[in-house]
Write a protein that holds these residues in place. Structure first.
Motif, short mmCIF file in Angstrom:
data_model
loop_
_atom_site.label_atom_id
_atom_site.label_comp_id
_atom_site.label_asym_id
_atom_site.label_seq_id
_atom_site.Cartn_x
_atom_site.Cartn_y
_atom_site.Cartn_z
N SER A 47 0.66 -1.33 -0.06
CA SER A 47 0.14 -0.15 0.06
C SER A 47 0.96 1.44 -0.03
N ALA A 48 2.08 1.10 0.62
CA ALA A 48 2.97 2.39 0.69
C ALA A 48 3.56 2.55 -0.69
N LYS A 51 1.79 4.31 -3.68
CA LYS A 51 1.67 5.65 -3.75
C LYS A 51 2.67 6.24 -4.34
N CYS A 52 3.78 5.64 -4.63
CA CYS A 52 5.18 6.21 -5.33
C CYS A 52 5.04 6.59 -6.53
#
Length: 94
Positions: A47-48, A51-52
């Protein structure tokens, strides 16, 4: 610089988060981004990473269950005793 042994490789983690378009924007195909011991840890990382900037696709692979099949059609979990979650203990006849 020499890295200590505990900082080299994936150290046997079962789950890998793979991406396209990140971290190396010029690479083609899936790239290994993160290794994790648990599916929950891999999901948090996924999930992190999603977002990149530049990330096109992201997925979690289970390196035991998603292992390619051998020529006889068996998966790694079927070949290594005790890896399958639904494996039943073998009965031994005396």
């Amino acid at each position: 610089m020499t890295l200590p042994p505990h900082r080299i490789g994936d150290m046997g983690q079962r789950f890998v988060v793979q991406t396209t378009g990140w971290p190396n924007h010029d690479a083609m195909g899936w790239q290994n981004a993160v290794f994790a011991d648990t599916h929950e840890g891999a999901a948090k990382a996924m999930s992190a990473i999603a977002k990149c900037p530049g990330v096109k696709h992201v997925r979690i692979r289970d390196r035991i269950e998603d292992h390619p099949e051998d020529p006889e059609g068996r998966k790694l979990a079927d070949l290594v005793e005790g890896l399958r979650a639904d494996a039943q203990p073998k009965e031994i006849n005396p």
